[in-house]
Design a protein around this motif. Structure first.
Motif, PDB file in Angstrom:
ATOM      1  N   ARG A   1       0.847  -1.207   0.000  1.00 16.25           N
ATOM      2  CA  ARG A   1       0.000   0.000   0.000  1.00 16.25           C
ATOM      3  C   ARG A   1       0.882   1.256   0.000  1.00 16.25           C
ATOM      4  O   ARG A   1       0.577   2.240  -0.679  1.00 16.25           O
ATOM      5  CB  ARG A   1      -0.895   0.018   1.228  1.00 16.25           C
ATOM      6  N   LYS A   2       1.932   1.207   0.774  1.00 18.09           N
ATOM      7  CA  LYS A   2       2.846   2.348   0.866  1.00 18.09           C
ATOM      8  C   LYS A   2       3.509   2.612  -0.488  1.00 18.09           C
ATOM      9  O   LYS A   2       3.582   3.749  -0.949  1.00 18.09           O
ATOM     10  CB  LYS A   2       3.910   2.047   1.934  1.00 18.09           C
ATOM     11  N   ALA A   3       3.961   1.525  -1.126  1.00 16.83           N
ATOM     12  CA  ALA A   3       4.620   1.652  -2.434  1.00 16.83           C
ATOM     13  C   ALA A   3       3.633   2.189  -3.460  1.00 16.83           C
ATOM     14  O   ALA A   3       3.987   3.036  -4.292  1.00 16.83           O
ATOM     15  CB  ALA A   3       5.173   0.300  -2.873  1.00 16.83           C
ATOM     16  N   ALA A   4       2.376   1.711  -3.400  1.00 22.69           N
ATOM     17  CA  ALA A   4       1.352   2.153  -4.349  1.00 22.69           C
ATOM     18  C   ALA A   4       1.056   3.635  -4.143  1.00 22.69           C
ATOM     19  O   ALA A   4       0.899   4.390  -5.106  1.00 22.69           O
ATOM     20  CB  ALA A   4       0.087   1.327  -4.176  1.00 22.69           C
ATOM     21  N   ALA A   5       1.010   4.082  -2.889  1.00 21.84           N
ATOM     22  CA  ALA A   5       0.738   5.501  -2.579  1.00 21.84           C
ATOM     23  C   ALA A   5       1.899   6.369  -3.079  1.00 21.84           C
ATOM     24  O   ALA A   5       1.688   7.475  -3.584  1.00 21.84           O
ATOM     25  CB  ALA A   5       0.547   5.680  -1.077  1.00 21.84           C
ATOM     26  N   GLY A   6       3.110   5.845  -2.991  1.00 23.69           N
ATOM     27  CA  GLY A   6       4.288   6.579  -3.439  1.00 23.69           C
ATOM     28  C   GLY A   6       4.315   6.802  -4.945  1.00 23.69           C
ATOM     29  O   GLY A   6       4.900   7.762  -5.435  1.00 23.69           O
ATOM     30  N   LYS A   7       3.666   5.877  -5.678  1.00 28.17           N
ATOM     31  CA  LYS A   7       3.673   5.960  -7.144  1.00 28.17           C
ATOM     32  C   LYS A   7       2.659   6.962  -7.674  1.00 28.17           C
ATOM     33  O   LYS A   7       2.707   7.360  -8.821  1.00 28.17           O
ATOM     34  CB  LYS A   7       3.364   4.576  -7.735  1.00 28.17           C
ATOM     35  N   LYS A   8       1.659   7.321  -6.806  1.00 21.41           N
ATOM     36  CA  LYS A   8       0.584   8.211  -7.280  1.00 21.41           C
ATOM     37  C   LYS A   8       1.058   9.652  -7.374  1.00 21.41           C
ATOM     38  O   LYS A   8       1.929  10.053  -6.652  1.00 21.41           O
ATOM     39  CB  LYS A   8      -0.619   8.101  -6.343  1.00 21.41           C
TER      40      LYS A   8
END
Ligand code: MN3
Length: 232
Positions: free
Chosen positions: A225-232
């Motif tokens: 989830r953290k990695a996905a949020a970082g990509k946004k």
């Protein structure tokens, strides 16, 4: 005269050059099991674990290094993300190495079966209940024809999803039908269960839940989830 900037440039160029020719990369190595071979008894027997880790996993590592030659030890995640450009030998062995390294870590000696509360909530939201999730996961895993893997992933929409892959493919590969970040992976190759369960994959899949490390699944979900949020 201050030579520091020039020195830094020289070091940087040196590093770039050496990584470009692969001189700094160390070949892939078989990671040690995080527990003794007998630790998952009775769900997974000692002999199966020993052969699975010291023979099968080791062969994936050795074959991968050999197939990659000078590129041995290259970034495995980048390799998987562009696996369509690689040979079938690299695809099978890169997948084999990644999948088994991941698998050992999502198992642990049977202890408390309780799930971290927020992981439980997320699973209930996606699959109604933990029992329903396990039922559906096991059913999908049973239906994998021949050799392959069953996965719980965080998909690009940010939802939990069950998927399966053939052979040593995984959901990180650009060739995967369903892509996402793996949170849990269960090996359904016969070599993972045949000594104790023979052809009864269903029984293996019943027992394997007792050695799933839910804390690790939980940790992976947060990281994803953290990695996905970082990509946004
Ligand atoms: Mn295996």
């Amino acid at each position: 005269m201050d030579l520091t900037p020039r020195f830094h440039v020289a070091v940087c160029v040196g590093l770039l050059l050496s990584s470009a020719v692969g001189a700094v990369a160390k070949p892939f190595e078989l990671p040690p099991l995080p527990y003794p071979y007998e630790a998952l008894e009775p769900a997974i027997d000692r002999a199966t674990m020993e052969i699975h880790h010291s023979k099968h996993h080791k062969a994936y590592v050795d074959n991968l290094n050999q197939a990659l030659g000078e590129r041995a030890g290259t970034n495995l995640d980048s390799l998987l993300a562009a696996i369509s450009k690689e040979s079938l030998v690299v695809r099978n062995n890169a997948g084999g190495h990644w999948n088994h390294s991941f698998f050992w870590k999502n198992l642990r000696p049977a202890r408390s079966k309780s799930l971290p509360p927020d992981l439980r909530k997320e699973i209930e939201k996606a699959f109604t209940s933990v029992e329903k999730f396990q039922e559906e996961f096991s059913l999908r895993a049973t239906k994998v024809f021949g050799s392959g893997w069953a996965w719980l992933i965080l998909n690009p929409q940010g939802e939990l999803q069950i998927t399966t892959t053939p052979n040593q493919d995984n959901p990180l590969m650009d060739v995967a039908e369903v892509k996402g970040q793996p949170l849990l992976g269960i090996d359904v190759w016969e070599h993972a269960y045949y000594l104790r369960y023979q052809s009864r994959r269903v029984d293996y899949l019943k027992e394997v839940w007792s050695v799933v490390d839910w804390d690790e699944v939980h940790r992976r979900l947060h990281a994803a989830r953290k990695a996905a949020a970082g990509k946004k």
